[in-house]
Write an enzyme that holds these catalytic residues in place. Sequence first.
Site, PDB file in Angstrom:
ATOM      1  N   ASP A  26       1.197  -1.277   0.353  1.00 56.63           N
ATOM      2  CA  ASP A  26       0.285  -0.011  -0.007  1.00 56.63           C
ATOM      3  C   ASP A  26       1.043   1.248   0.044  1.00 56.63           C
ATOM      4  O   ASP A  26       2.098   0.811   0.291  1.00 56.63           O
ATOM      5  CB  ASP A  26      -0.812  -0.493   1.405  1.00 56.63           C
ATOM      6  CG  ASP A  26      -2.449   1.047   0.860  1.00 56.63           C
ATOM      7  OD1 ASP A  26      -2.409   1.739   0.099  1.00 56.63           O
ATOM      8  OD2 ASP A  26      -2.627   1.636   2.165  1.00 56.63           O
TER       9      ASP A  26
ATOM     10  N   ASN B 230     -10.397  -3.350  -5.446  1.00 64.32           N
ATOM     11  CA  ASN B 230      -9.602  -1.927  -6.013  1.00 64.32           C
ATOM     12  C   ASN B 230     -10.110  -1.897  -7.339  1.00 64.32           C
ATOM     13  O   ASN B 230      -9.996  -0.904  -8.339  1.00 64.32           O
ATOM     14  CB  ASN B 230      -8.455  -2.677  -6.286  1.00 64.32           C
ATOM     15  CG  ASN B 230      -7.503  -2.595  -4.594  1.00 64.32           C
ATOM     16  OD1 ASN B 230      -6.463  -3.209  -4.541  1.00 64.32           O
ATOM     17  ND2 ASN B 230      -7.842  -1.843  -4.219  1.00 64.32           N
TER      18      ASN B 230
END
Length: 228
Positions: A15, A63
Amino acid sequence: MDEARIPRHIAIIMDGNGRWAKKRLMPRSAGHRAGMKRMIGLSEHIFDRGVRCCTLFALSTENLSRSKEELDGLFALLREYFPENAEILRAKNITLRVIGDRSLLPADVVQVIEAGEKRTEGGTRGTLVLAIGYGGRQDILSAVNKAVRAGKEVTMEEFSSMLSEGDLPDPDLLIRTGRELRISNFLLWQAAYSELYFTDVLFPDFSDKELDKAIEAFSHRERRFGKA
Ligand code: FPP
């Protein structure tokens, strides 16, 4: 380091690409490119440290609802880097595998993935798993449905074997870069007893040295698996 203190399986939630780019006044796509390059370097280093299996969370099911522009950029990166990466892994005798729902990906990306998997098939030094279009809940649900179709109650071991990583050991160490303190629908079942390691470092800056720090921290953890 004592071999027993090296995790057999490391899972990483990669991330912070977007924030890495923002800090540099660059577009998010530049962050993903930097992340992709780091992912390739890091996956070589991980196996050099004696880790046998590594799962990298590249793209969650959730996502996939990001903007078309961002997703097109990510798929373009996969088309550009995947074949070269597969070649590097093949030379290192590492098997590459992708988990996740391929029906959510463009057909030509699926082809690139399948060619990479075929190219590295049978690598015995370790397994690199890329999670793309993957969700832990979806994985569990799909295993439940397999069990239902089999028409009988299943044991814990049988159920585990029905999951995407059914033939791999559970992750010993789960790392998340980029400051957030959550699992975000990654390997939910498999991470039951994983040691967790969170770092503020944004993924493109997560160097080999940062990985070594995580392995070092793991080596001092006392793992009891719920026992006294
Ligand atoms: C999270 O950062 C990262 C991603 C959603 C993608 C991770 C992708 C790579 C490491 C590149 C290689 C993989 C593919 C699929 C091409 P973020 O964008 O959420 O960062 P932010 O939280 O700082 O916005």
